[in-house]
Design a protein around this motif. Structure first.
Motif, PDB file in Angstrom:
ATOM      1  N   MET A  74     -11.856  10.501   9.124  1.00  0.00           N
ATOM      2  CA  MET A  74     -12.172   9.076   9.154  1.00  0.00           C
ATOM      3  C   MET A  74     -11.785   8.398   7.845  1.00  0.00           C
ATOM      4  O   MET A  74     -11.688   9.015   6.800  1.00  0.00           O
ATOM      5  N   LEU A  75     -11.560   7.107   7.977  1.00  0.00           N
ATOM      6  CA  LEU A  75     -11.362   6.245   6.813  1.00  0.00           C
ATOM      7  C   LEU A  75     -12.471   5.211   6.887  1.00  0.00           C
ATOM      8  O   LEU A  75     -12.555   4.455   7.860  1.00  0.00           O
ATOM      9  N   PHE A  76     -13.311   5.190   5.864  1.00  0.00           N
ATOM     10  CA  PHE A  76     -14.497   4.341   5.891  1.00  0.00           C
ATOM     11  C   PHE A  76     -14.292   3.189   4.918  1.00  0.00           C
ATOM     12  O   PHE A  76     -14.117   3.409   3.719  1.00  0.00           O
ATOM     13  N   ILE A  77     -14.274   1.984   5.451  1.00  0.00           N
ATOM     14  CA  ILE A  77     -14.025   0.829   4.598  1.00  0.00           C
ATOM     15  C   ILE A  77     -15.335   0.149   4.230  1.00  0.00           C
ATOM     16  O   ILE A  77     -16.172  -0.097   5.108  1.00  0.00           O
ATOM     17  N   SER A  78     -15.531  -0.091   2.940  1.00  0.00           N
ATOM     18  CA  SER A  78     -16.780  -0.726   2.535  1.00  0.00           C
ATOM     19  C   SER A  78     -16.621  -1.272   1.131  1.00  0.00           C
ATOM     20  O   SER A  78     -15.696  -0.914   0.408  1.00  0.00           O
ATOM     21  N   HIS A  79     -17.536  -2.143   0.715  1.00  0.00           N
ATOM     22  CA  HIS A  79     -17.555  -2.527  -0.692  1.00  0.00           C
ATOM     23  C   HIS A  79     -18.810  -1.989  -1.353  1.00  0.00           C
ATOM     24  O   HIS A  79     -19.113  -2.332  -2.481  1.00  0.00           O
ATOM     25  N   SER A  80     -19.557  -1.133  -0.619  1.00  0.00           N
ATOM     26  CA  SER A  80     -20.793  -0.593  -1.171  1.00  0.00           C
ATOM     27  C   SER A  80     -20.598   0.856  -1.590  1.00  0.00           C
ATOM     28  O   SER A  80     -20.326   1.735  -0.776  1.00  0.00           O
ATOM     29  N   LEU A  81     -20.749   1.104  -2.888  1.00  0.00           N
ATOM     30  CA  LEU A  81     -20.571   2.462  -3.412  1.00  0.00           C
ATOM     31  C   LEU A  81     -21.657   3.379  -2.849  1.00  0.00           C
ATOM     32  O   LEU A  81     -21.431   4.555  -2.604  1.00  0.00           O
ATOM     33  N   GLU A  82     -22.824   2.797  -2.601  1.00  0.00           N
ATOM     34  CA  GLU A  82     -23.924   3.606  -2.080  1.00  0.00           C
ATOM     35  C   GLU A  82     -23.574   4.162  -0.690  1.00  0.00           C
ATOM     36  O   GLU A  82     -23.763   5.347  -0.414  1.00  0.00           O
ATOM     37  N   GLU A  83     -23.037   3.282   0.183  1.00  0.00           N
ATOM     38  CA  GLU A  83     -22.618   3.743   1.511  1.00  0.00           C
ATOM     39  C   GLU A  83     -21.544   4.812   1.384  1.00  0.00           C
ATOM     40  O   GLU A  83     -21.534   5.800   2.113  1.00  0.00           O
ATOM     41  N   PHE A 111       0.849  -1.187   0.000  1.00  0.00           N
ATOM     42  CA  PHE A 111       0.000   0.000   0.000  1.00  0.00           C
ATOM     43  C   PHE A 111       0.884   1.236   0.000  1.00  0.00           C
ATOM     44  O   PHE A 111       1.711   1.406   0.887  1.00  0.00           O
ATOM     45  N   ASP A 112       0.699   2.065  -0.998  1.00  0.00           N
ATOM     46  CA  ASP A 112       1.518   3.245  -1.147  1.00  0.00           C
ATOM     47  C   ASP A 112       0.599   4.395  -1.542  1.00  0.00           C
ATOM     48  O   ASP A 112       0.129   4.455  -2.672  1.00  0.00           O
ATOM     49  N   PHE A 113       0.304   5.277  -0.598  1.00  0.00           N
ATOM     50  CA  PHE A 113      -0.559   6.421  -0.921  1.00  0.00           C
ATOM     51  C   PHE A 113      -0.358   7.563   0.070  1.00  0.00           C
ATOM     52  O   PHE A 113       0.133   7.366   1.175  1.00  0.00           O
ATOM     53  N   THR A 114      -0.746   8.738  -0.378  1.00  0.00           N
ATOM     54  CA  THR A 114      -0.752   9.915   0.501  1.00  0.00           C
ATOM     55  C   THR A 114      -2.161  10.466   0.448  1.00  0.00           C
ATOM     56  O   THR A 114      -2.764  10.536  -0.613  1.00  0.00           O
ATOM     57  N   LEU A 115      -2.665  10.830   1.601  1.00  0.00           N
ATOM     58  CA  LEU A 115      -4.070  11.204   1.672  1.00  0.00           C
ATOM     59  C   LEU A 115      -4.192  12.531   2.378  1.00  0.00           C
ATOM     60  O   LEU A 115      -3.587  12.750   3.425  1.00  0.00           O
ATOM     61  N   GLU A 116      -4.976  13.426   1.780  1.00  0.00           N
ATOM     62  CA  GLU A 116      -5.203  14.737   2.390  1.00  0.00           C
ATOM     63  C   GLU A 116      -6.710  14.948   2.341  1.00  0.00           C
ATOM     64  O   GLU A 116      -7.222  15.640   1.476  1.00  0.00           O
ATOM     65  N   ALA A 117      -7.422  14.273   3.215  1.00  0.00           N
ATOM     66  CA  ALA A 117      -8.884  14.354   3.172  1.00  0.00           C
ATOM     67  C   ALA A 117      -9.428  13.975   4.538  1.00  0.00           C
ATOM     68  O   ALA A 117      -8.784  13.248   5.279  1.00  0.00           O
ATOM     69  N   ASN A 118     -10.605  14.478   4.873  1.00  0.00           N
ATOM     70  CA  ASN A 118     -11.161  14.163   6.179  1.00  0.00           C
ATOM     71  C   ASN A 118     -12.233  13.097   6.161  1.00  0.00           C
ATOM     72  O   ASN A 118     -12.466  12.421   7.144  1.00  0.00           O
ATOM     73  N   LYS A 124     -12.617  11.363  -6.445  1.00  0.00           N
ATOM     74  CA  LYS A 124     -13.749  11.934  -5.714  1.00  0.00           C
ATOM     75  C   LYS A 124     -14.908  10.930  -5.771  1.00  0.00           C
ATOM     76  O   LYS A 124     -15.162  10.347  -6.814  1.00  0.00           O
ATOM     77  N   THR A 125     -15.590  10.759  -4.656  1.00  0.00           N
ATOM     78  CA  THR A 125     -16.644   9.751  -4.589  1.00  0.00           C
ATOM     79  C   THR A 125     -17.723   9.989  -5.647  1.00  0.00           C
ATOM     80  O   THR A 125     -18.129   9.061  -6.354  1.00  0.00           O
ATOM     81  N   GLU A 126     -18.172  11.240  -5.779  1.00  0.00           N
ATOM     82  CA  GLU A 126     -19.253  11.512  -6.731  1.00  0.00           C
ATOM     83  C   GLU A 126     -18.802  11.317  -8.172  1.00  0.00           C
ATOM     84  O   GLU A 126     -19.567  10.852  -9.014  1.00  0.00           O
ATOM     85  N   VAL A 127     -17.551  11.670  -8.453  1.00  0.00           N
ATOM     86  CA  VAL A 127     -17.027  11.480  -9.811  1.00  0.00           C
ATOM     87  C   VAL A 127     -17.029   9.994 -10.159  1.00  0.00           C
ATOM     88  O   VAL A 127     -17.453   9.582 -11.233  1.00  0.00           O
ATOM     89  N   LEU A 128     -16.605   9.177  -9.192  1.00  0.00           N
ATOM     90  CA  LEU A 128     -16.579   7.742  -9.443  1.00  0.00           C
ATOM     91  C   LEU A 128     -17.996   7.211  -9.640  1.00  0.00           C
ATOM     92  O   LEU A 128     -18.268   6.437 -10.558  1.00  0.00           O
ATOM     93  N   MET A 146     -21.318   8.617   2.922  1.00  0.00           N
ATOM     94  CA  MET A 146     -20.388   8.858   4.034  1.00  0.00           C
ATOM     95  C   MET A 146     -19.110   9.600   3.653  1.00  0.00           C
ATOM     96  O   MET A 146     -18.458  10.153   4.528  1.00  0.00           O
ATOM     97  N   THR A 147     -18.702   9.561   2.383  1.00  0.00           N
ATOM     98  CA  THR A 147     -17.355  10.071   2.084  1.00  0.00           C
ATOM     99  C   THR A 147     -17.334  11.064   0.932  1.00  0.00           C
ATOM    100  O   THR A 147     -18.268  11.135   0.139  1.00  0.00           O
ATOM    101  N   ASP A 148     -16.243  11.831   0.844  1.00  0.00           N
ATOM    102  CA  ASP A 148     -16.027  12.751  -0.267  1.00  0.00           C
ATOM    103  C   ASP A 148     -14.973  12.204  -1.224  1.00  0.00           C
ATOM    104  O   ASP A 148     -15.035  12.437  -2.414  1.00  0.00           O
ATOM    105  N   ASP A 149     -13.989  11.507  -0.650  1.00  0.00           N
ATOM    106  CA  ASP A 149     -12.885  10.991  -1.453  1.00  0.00           C
ATOM    107  C   ASP A 149     -12.791   9.482  -1.293  1.00  0.00           C
ATOM    108  O   ASP A 149     -13.201   8.942  -0.273  1.00  0.00           O
ATOM    109  N   LEU A 150     -12.211   8.837  -2.304  1.00  0.00           N
ATOM    110  CA  LEU A 150     -12.088   7.385  -2.248  1.00  0.00           C
ATOM    111  C   LEU A 150     -10.692   6.933  -2.621  1.00  0.00           C
ATOM    112  O   LEU A 150     -10.059   7.505  -3.514  1.00  0.00           O
TER     113      LEU A 150
END
Lengths: 224, 349
Positions: free
Chosen positions: B186-195, B18-25, B216-220, B199-203
Motif C-alpha cells: 500500500m501507499l498511504f497518503i497523509s499529512h499526519s506523521l502520527e498516522e 515525481f521521480d522515485f523507485t520504491l521497494e517497500a510494502n 524510514k518512518t521511525e527514523v524520521l 500505518m507505515t514503515d517507509d516514507l
C-alpha cells in the motif's frame, strides 16, 4: 363528441411525442455528458446551440428547419436524392418536436449528471469496470431520475408543439395534424368551438397523465 | 512491491516531477497540502494522465509516454481508498463490496470474502443501505470493496482525515489487520506523521511537486521536533491483573499500567516528556515503572534534548531540558534509570 379525425390526431400526437423523445434520448444523453464531464474548448458554443431552440420562437426554428430540410435545402436535397422527404410528412413533425424539446432533455440530464459524485465514477473504474460498464452500472442508474424528468418534459413539450410543426410538417389531417394543430383548425372554423373544447380537454387529460405517471415512477425509484 | 516512477505534469503555478523507485510494502507519502500528493495518486491509478515519463509496477508498464502505453484504470489493478468513502448510493453494502470482485477474472481471486468480511466486521451490515451507515462503517465498506477487487497495490488518500479522533483509532486496527493478513502493498497518503507511524514503515517525503527523499518512518519521527513532545508508541502484550494494576509485556520488560477494562494486547503511547530520568535507582517512588536503560543517542532540539535509550531490546525516548543532561551526565553508553507513572500510558488501539 370526438370525431374519427380527432382520434387520429390524438394517435399522431402520441406517436410524434414518443418517437421524438426516444430518438432524442441517446443524443441528448451524449451531449449532456459532454457538457457535464468534459473540458473541451468550445463548450460554451455547443451549449448555446443546444439551448437556442429554448429561447427562439418555435416558428423561427420551424422556418430554419424548412430552409435546411426543404427540397432545395442543404440536407433536404441530399435526402431527396435517396427518395426521402421530410417536409409535410410525419417525419417532419417528429423532427420539429425533437429540435424544440431537445434543450429541455439535455438541461435536465446534465443537472442530474453534474450532481453525481465524480469519485464514485473513478472508484468504479479503479475497481475494474470499463468505461461502458461504469456508464451502465453507475452513471445511468445514478442519473435515472434526471433522465426520466427530462423525458417527461420533452414528451409534454412535444405534445404541445405547434409553431415549428405547422411550418415544417404543415397541417394535414390524418398525416401531420396533431392535437394542437387540430384545435387551431377548429377555432378557425365556424361552429368549431365545442370540437376545439373537446380536444382541449383531451390535451389537459393527457398532460395530467404524463405528470402522474412520471411522479409515480419517481416515487418508486426513491423507494428502491 | 517494486514501483518505479518518473512522471511529469504541469499545472498553472505548479510543475510536478515525481521521480522515485520504491521497494517497500507499507509506504507513506508525507507532504504539506497542495504539494501534489493526490495528483500523484490519481496518476498512479490512471485517473489522470501525466504529460511524460513512465510508471512501472512489479515489472508491468502502466504508463510510458515514449512507447504510447497508458493502461486504463480498470486494467491497472491499482485500488484506491479515497478520503471519503464514495460508496455507490444505489447499491447496498454487499453489492458495493462485490462490485470489484465480480469484475475480476475467474480464478484470480486471492482474498477470501468471508475472511475479509469478518476482519472488517461487516457481517451485520451486508443488507444495509450505504446511506444509513456511519462514517466509520462507510470507510470500512470502502476498504473492503477495494481489497476484494484484488489489487496488487492499494493507494489510500487520507482515508482517516474525514473521521474524528475516536473513529480514527477504531479504523486503524482494521487497516493494519487487513494489510498484514492479506499482504497487499500500500501507499498511504497523509499529512499526519502520527498516522504514518501507525500505518507505515517507509516514507516518501514530498516537497512542492517533487519527492524530496525517502526515509524510514521511525527514523524520521525520532528526528522531528514536536511541540507537544515526542510520542513513544509501544506494542504491549496481554494484561495480567496484579495488585489492582495491569502488568503487560513489552519485549523482555514488564510494564505496570493503571487497570482499564481492556486486557487484550494493544498499542499504547507515552509522551517523552512524561518520562523521568534518574542517575540511580530511586529507593522508593510513587511511579510504578522503574526501568534500567542505556543511553544510545542524544539529539539537541534547542529547548529540549531528546534522549534515546535502549532496554531489553526495546527503544524508549525521553525529552529533558538541557540542564538535566548536564547534571545527569548523559552521553551515549551511560546507564540510566527511566521512571514512568502507571497512569502515563494511553491506549491507542
Amino acid at each position: 363528441m370526438l370525431s374519427p379525425d380527432d382520434f387520429t390526431a390524438i394517435r399522431l400526437s402520441l406517436e410524434v411525442a414518443t418517437t421524438a423523445t426516444l430518438l432524442a434520448l441517446p443524443a441528448g444523453f451524449a451531449i449532456a455528458a459532454l457538457l457535464a464531464f468534459s473540458h473541451i474548448p468550445g463548450k460554451a458554443i455547443i451549449e448555446g446551440i443546444v439551448n437556442l431552440p429554448l429561447v427562439l420562437p418555435p416558428v423561427v426554428v420551424g422556418y430554419l428547419l424548412l430552409l435546411f430540410l426543404g427540397r432545395h435545402g442543404w440536407l433536404g436535397s441530399l435526402l431527396d436524392r435517396f427518395g426521402i422527404q421530410v417536409i409535410f410528412t410525419l417525419k417532419g413533425a417528429i423532427i420539429a418536436s425533437s429540435v424544440v424539446g431537445f434543450p429541455l432533455l439535455v438541461r435536465s440530464i446534465r443537472l442530474g449528471l453534474e450532481s453525481i459524485d465524480k469519485n464514485c465514477i473513478f472508484a468504479a473504474r479503479t475497481l475494474g469496470a470499463s468505461w461502458w460498464d461504469t456508464l451502465f452500472t453507475i452513471t445511468i442508474p445514478l442519473s435515472f431520475r434526471a433522465i426520466l424528468a427530462g423525458m417527461t418534459l420533452m414528451f409534454a413539450r412535444s405534445l404541445g408543439e405547434f409553431g415549428a410543426t405547422i411550418i415544417l410538417a404543415g397541417n394535414i389531417p390524418g398525416v401531420t395534424q396533431t392535437i394542437p394543430l387540430a384545435i387551431y383548425q377548429y377555432t378557425s372554423m365556424p361552429g368549431g368551438d365545442s370540437m376545439a373544447l373537446s380536444l382541449c380537454l383531451v390535451s389537459i387529460i393527457l398532460s395530467f397523465m404524463v405528470l402522474l405517471v412520471s411522479e409515480a415512477m419517481n416515487r418508486r425509484l426513491i423507494r428502491n | 512491491m517494486h514501483l518505479s516512477v518518473d512522471i511529469k505534469k504541469n499545472f498553472p503555478g505548479l510543475k510536478l516531477h515525481f521521480d522515485f523507485t520504491l521497494e517497500a510494502n507499507r509506504c507513506g507519502i508525507l507532504g504539506p497540502s497542495g504539494s501534489g500528493k493526490s495528483t500523484l495518486m490519481n496518476m498512479l491509478a490512471g485517473l489522470l494522465t501525466p504529460e511524460s515519463g513512465h510508471i512501472v509496477l512489479d515489472g508491468d508498464t502502466l504508463f510510458d509516454s515514449s512507447r504510447s502505453i497508458n493502461l486504463p484504470p480498470e486494467k491497472r489493478r491499482v485500488g484506491v481508498v479515497f478520503q471519503h468513502s464514495h460508496l455507490f448510493p444505489h447499491m447496498n453494502v454487499a453489492k458495493n463490496l462485490f462490485y470489484g470482485r465480480n469484475r475480476q477474472l475467474a480464478g484470480a481471486a486471492r482474498i477470501d470474502d468471508a475472511q475479509l468480511i469478518s476482519v472488517l466486521q461487516l457481517n451485520s451490515l451486508l443488507e444495509r443501505q450505504v446511506t444509513s451507515l456511519s462514517g466509520g462503517e462507510q470507510q470500512r465498506v470502502a476498504l473492503g470493496r477495494t481489497i476484494l477487487a484484488n489489487p496488487r497495490l492499494i493507494l489510500l488518500d487520507e482515508p482517516l482525515s474525514g473521521l474524528d479522533e475516536a473513529l480514527k483509532y477504531q479504523i486503524i486496527p482494521h487497516l493494519r489487520k487487513v494489510f498484514t493478513e492479506f499482504t497487499i502493498p500500500m501507499l498511504f497518503i497523509s499529512h499526519s506523521l502520527e498516522e504514518m507511524r501507525l500505518m507505515t514503515d517507509d516514507l516518501l517525503l514530498m516537497g512542492h511537486g517533487v519527492i524530496d527523499r525517502q526515509e524510514k518512518t521511525e527514523v524520521l519521527a525520532r528526528g522531528t521536533v514536536s511541540e507537544r513532545g515526542f510520542v513513544n508508541i509501544l506494542k504491549l502484550g496481554e494484561a495480567q491483573n496484579i495488585d489492582r494494576l495491569h502488568r503487560r509485556n513489552w519485549g523482555e520488560n514488564n510494564l505496570y499500567l493503571v487497570a482499564s477494562g481492556e486486557t487484550a494486547p494493544g498499542r499504547f503511547q507515552i509522551n517523552a516528556r512524561d518520562i523521568m530520568l534518574f542517575k540511580q535507582h530511586p529507593e522508593a517512588s510513587s511511579a510504578r515503572n522503574i526501568l534500567n536503560c542505556r543511553v544510545s543517542a542524544l539529539r539537541d532540539l534547542e529547548w529540549f534534548v531528546r534522549v534515546e535509550m535502549e532496554l531489553g531490546g526495546q527503544r524508549l525516548i525521553a525529552e529533558v531540558v538541557p540542564q538535566s543532561v548536564e547534571e545527569l551526565g548523559l552521553a551515549p553508553g551511560v546507564e540510566i534509570v527511566a521512571v514512568v507513572k502507571a497512569s502515563a500510558f494511553h491506549r491507542l488501539f
